[in-house]
Design an enzyme around this catalytic site. Structure first.
Site, mmCIF file in Angstrom:
data_model
loop_
_atom_site.group_PDB
_atom_site.id
_atom_site.type_symbol
_atom_site.label_atom_id
_atom_site.label_comp_id
_atom_site.label_asym_id
_atom_site.label_seq_id
_atom_site.Cartn_x
_atom_site.Cartn_y
_atom_site.Cartn_z
ATOM 1 N N ARG A 1 -8.706 0.384 -5.187
ATOM 2 C CA ARG A 1 -7.602 -0.319 -4.526
ATOM 3 C C ARG A 1 -7.696 -1.827 -4.719
ATOM 4 O O ARG A 1 -8.697 -2.457 -4.365
ATOM 5 C CB ARG A 1 -7.634 0.007 -3.036
ATOM 6 N N ASP B 1 5.734 -3.645 -12.008
ATOM 7 C CA ASP B 1 5.020 -3.387 -10.751
ATOM 8 C C ASP B 1 4.904 -4.712 -10.009
ATOM 9 O O ASP B 1 4.622 -5.745 -10.613
ATOM 10 C CB ASP B 1 3.629 -2.821 -11.062
ATOM 11 N N GLN C 1 3.364 -6.845 -0.131
ATOM 12 C CA GLN C 1 3.274 -7.598 1.125
ATOM 13 C C GLN C 1 4.438 -8.578 1.229
ATOM 14 O O GLN C 1 5.090 -8.898 0.236
ATOM 15 C CB GLN C 1 1.954 -8.372 1.172
ATOM 16 N N GLU D 1 0.803 -1.218 0.000
ATOM 17 C CA GLU D 1 0.000 0.000 0.000
ATOM 18 C C GLU D 1 0.838 1.271 0.000
ATOM 19 O O GLU D 1 0.432 2.293 0.557
ATOM 20 C CB GLU D 1 -0.938 0.027 1.214
ATOM 21 N N THR E 1 -0.499 2.631 -8.105
ATOM 22 C CA THR E 1 -1.095 3.890 -8.545
ATOM 23 C C THR E 1 -0.152 4.595 -9.499
ATOM 24 O O THR E 1 -0.574 5.119 -10.538
ATOM 25 C CB THR E 1 -1.421 4.776 -7.345
#
Lengths: 463, 384
Positions: free
Chosen positions: B191, B219, B223, B49, B54
């Site tokens: 998201r 990309d 996690q 996150e 994005t």
């Protein structure tokens, strides 16, 4: 004749007389070296390794303490206390039995209490060894051994009782898990272990008594040393097994020709794939409008999707889904097989740092790891939901516009409908990941990494 | 000898076709590798996150063909899922806080909203979410306006509520419309946790329309379980764009609720810097989510994070924001120089302040990045 016996027992090379510990070592490392199986994490790796170490110590301790190897000078490291007491006790026999006790303890919690063991094995093992260490310290301080590494009867009795106490502890755990129908040879290994450790203690005591009664009779000495070494060798072989900690690896034979199927615990337990490929599942129309969980029931689609996920390094989600699906095929009351598969899934997909760890939230992970019933049918339900949502939002879109889908359509012989063709040509039909060729599955069976050349060959032959 | 020669001749004839094919393959591979050498590889790394995807979406919007209507529509299920997940998290969170907190009364839902709350929580736990209709949107809005939910939202840093949740709640009626087509902004806010690796190839066309360098952008998921896959991408990287969300200093990880996100970002940055394959790789640090940082810094002091415990606030308002930002930037710089071995000292390192959702800012930032990398290539080729 006597000279011959003496000669063969005065061998200079210690390694020649412990063939069994070599065999145990080979057996332990074979899967990792030859089949290139990835090294398992945590206790599943260390406990067999510690057993090999302990077995080697035990053998060398017996050899040194009965003065088998004649070394000219007396060095400090030939001290009887070092070999007979420390290396033979806490680091040899005691360590071997403690490893077995730790494994029995794990089996007890997993299969009888149906939850993961509350104490980690790397904490439990030293705890179990404490009485041995305490005993060795006490003996070391009191120094009752004479120059020939022998000790009076008053000291033998507590030593033997310590050995027998540990065997009794192992018997106690055995009785607690006796009723469980294990699928691999766990119970057999434990029984063998108990039998041989009791008999080896018996042989040791008998040898001691004989030597005391008929002192300085050479053939008794030689015979008793020989029998002790033989017992130790057999003892180690019997004690060494991987079935409790690594049931899948324990199935692998040392003969290279028998290439094992180690990828699936389900196959090892006898759950066949073709069991439940129902008519309904086969007739599902593969369409991008269907929800993903319905589509994944179709085996061919599932393998095509898995190949796609592997190509962009996200294969663990599909594999996790597939293994939980196998778990769901089992009846609810078959708790032993359910527990095997649940444990296998947890070790490979849920534990932090696992080889194919899936992307789930902390809460879901903790719920699974601290569950009080490993055989519960809904154990993995929330985790599977989360993974399915991840796949649906993330991978599914790219799948429909990938080469894997076109190949799947060709192979299943149906024409693409207009909607799907639109998807293919609408936006970026470029591959999600083009140049990295690495399988996410650590058990990948020889994936062809020269994909580029094959593609070129195809191009050339189509020109 | 003659026999051998003739056998050799026989094989040669048989293989000539294969030889021709093999030669063709070789030629094509050579061509491709040559072409690939001119492609610069960029990696987007960072903790979960932190804004990587994005930025990835922004690059697609700026330098590729952009999103057409079909692709925009394909985000509708994602947006709906975000809405359902957010309201469920808040509802369950309020229930938990009502049980555990001392002044629990403010977290208890009003009686008329309890039923709605349970219904929405049940929908949120389903596998396939229903389409967001006007009726459900009204119910969600009622629940959102309940004071207990607002109190819970004030403590959203303890739950795993994504920031886009607030944005979608504010735009609920527009989203629930039957003919809703997501705007670009909606798509950027949507998201989804990335799993595996995604790549695109693009070329930032300059102002005078001269074609620029070709970049391949990768990309990844942030996690912990996703990081073991990063290693496959580490060869031949021109630049690493490391994203760190600076507004996450008071939040815990999604995959481990006992670890602070900023500490995780710090350790991860250190780890990436020490990788041996990045000796000659440029590092571009994007200190992301500045818009959220601005709002948060005035309410929550930086010292709540262990790494920033020696922070002393000096003033208020805009000055404070700038001061706090400079402090964080300095911490990252120190970390960089601590973790860089002496033989890597001359690799490029730049820090950028970004808000990944702001298209203009990302465009400007990327142009700077492009210029910097081009200069670097020339420098390394000895032409500068």
């Amino acid at each position: 004749m006597r000279g011959g016996w003496r000669m063969c027992l005065r061998l200079r090379c210690p390694f020649c007389i412990c063939p069994c510990s070599h065999f145990a070592f080979a057996r332990a490392t074979f899967p990792f070296l030859v089949y290139k199986v990835p090294r398992p994490q945590g206790s599943a790796f260390w406990i067999p390794m510690i057993q090999v170490f302990a077995s080697f110590n035990l053998l060398v301790a017996i050899m040194m303490s009965v003065n088998l190897i004649k070394i000219r000078k007396r060095h400090w490291w030939q001290s009887c206390y070092l070999w007979a007491v420390w290396i033979g006790g806490p680091l040899g026999f005691g360590l071997l039995l403690s490893c077995r006790i730790v494994q029995a303890f794990q089996l007890y919690f997993i299969f009888v209490k149906k939850r993961l063991p509350p104490i980690r094995s790397f904490i439990f093992l030293p705890l179990i060894l404490l009485p041995w260490i305490a005993g060795s310290v006490f003996v070391h301080v009191e120094k009752p051994l004479n120059y020939r590494c022998e000790v009076s009867a008053w000291w033998i009795i507590p030593a033997v009782s310590l050995h027998l106490f540990y065997v009794a502890l192992l018997v106690g755990f055995m009785r607690a898990i006796q009723h469980v129908e294990f699928k691999f040879h766990e119970l057999k290994d434990l029984w063998q272990g108990i039998l041989f450790s009791t008999s080896s203690v018996g042989v040791w005591v008998a040898a001691y008594i004989l030597n005391k009664i008929h002192e300085n009779v050479e053939w008794i000495e030689i015979a008793s040393r020989f029998v002790l070494l033989l017992m130790a060798n057999i003892f180690i072989q019997v004690f060494f097994s991987m079935s409790s900690s690594q049931p899948l690896l324990s199935q692998m034979s040392l003969r290279r020709k028998q290439h094992p199927e180690i990828g699936s615990m389900g196959k090892a337990l006898g759950i066949s794939d073709s069991e439940i490929q129902s008519q309904w599942e086969q007739s599902i129309v593969i369409d991008s409008n269907e929800p993903l969980d319905k589509l994944l029931l179709n085996k061919k689609f599932r393998s095509s999707f898995m190949a796609f996920a592997d190509s962009c390094l996200a294969g663990e989600s599909v594999r996790f889904y597939s293994e939980v699906h196998e778990l769901d095929k089992l009846p609810f009351d078959d708790s032993v097989r359910r527990i095997y598969i649940a444990r296998h899934i947890i070790e490979n997909y849920i534990v932090a740092g696992a080889a194919m760890e899936v992307n789930i939230s902390h809460r879901n992970r903790q719920e699974i790891l601290t569950t009080s019933n490993l055989a519960h049918p809904d154990l993995f339900k929330t985790a599977v939901k989360e993974v399915l949502q991840l796949m649906e939002m993330n991978l599914a879109k790219d799948y429909w516009s990938s080469v894997f889908y076109t190949k799947f359509k060709e192979e299943s012989g149906t024409n693409m409908n207009g909607h799907d063709l639109e998807l293919l040509t609408s936006w970026n039909a470029s591959p999600r990941l083009s140049s990295v060729h690495a399988a996410d599955d650590p058990f990948h069976k020889g994936k062809d990494i020269f994909q580029r050349e094959i593609q070129l060959l195809d191009d050339i032959s189509n020109d | 000898m003659g026999q051998l020669c003739s056998r050799h001749q026989y094989y040669k004839n048989e293989d000539s076709e294969e030889n021709a094919q093999a030669a063709e393959i070789e030629r094509r591979i050579e061509q491709e590798t040559k072409a690939e050498k001119h492609i610069q590889k960029l990696l987007l790394l960072g903790a979960g996150e932190s804004g990587k995807s994005t930025i990835f979406k922004q690059i697609k919007l700026l330098f590729q063909t952009g999103f057409d209507e079909a692709e925009l529509r394909s985000y509708i299920p994602v947006i709906h899922a975000n809405v359902y997940q957010t309201i469920k998290l808040l509802h369950d969170g309020s229930k938990e806080m009502a049980q555990n907190e001392s002044d629990s009364s403010k977290y208890v839902l009003s009686t008329e909203n309890k039923e709605i709350g349970d219904k929405l929580s049940e929908i949120g736990s389903r596998l396939n979410y229903p389409c967001l209709t006007k009726e459900i949107a009204l119910e969600i809005e009622t629940l959102w306006n309940d004071s207990a939910i607002q109190e819970t939202y004030a403590r959203a840093n303890e739950l795993q509520v994504p920031h886009s949740g607030y944005y979608f709640m504010e735009n609920l009626h527009r989203i629930a419309d039957a003919n809703y087509v997501p705007t670009k902004e909606d798509v950027l806010y949507a998201r989804v946790r990335t799993t595996g690796v995604v790549e695109i190839q693009f070329s930032p066309v300059g102002e005078n329309k001269k074609s620029g360098e070709v970049y391949k952008l990768f990309d990844v998921g942030g996690q912990r379980n996703e990081r073991r896959k990063w290693i496959h991408l580490f060869e031949g990287v021109t630049a690493v764009i490391f994203c760190a969300a600076i507004s996450d200093y008071d939040q815990m990880l999604y995959e481990d609720e006992k670890k602070n996100r900023m500490m995780e970002a710090k350790e991860l940055f250190e780890w990436v810097l020490k990788q041996s394959c990045f000796e000659k790789t440029s590092f571009l640090l994007f200190l992301n989510k500045f818009d959220l940082f601005e709002k948060k810094i005035l309410k929550v002091p930086l010292n709540v994070c262990d790494w920033f415990k020696d922070y002393q606030s000096v003033s208020t308002g805009k000055q404070e924001i700038e001061h706090a930002y400079e402090f964080v930037k300095k911490k990252f710089e120190e970390l960089y120089y601590q973790s860089t071995a002496p033989d890597c000292v001359d690799r490029l390192f730049k820090i950028y302040r970004t808000t990944a959702l702001d298209q203009k800012l990302v465009n400007k930032t990327f142009k700077l990045v492009d210029e910097t990398l081009r200069r670097r290539t020339l420098f390394e080729a000895g032409l500068l």
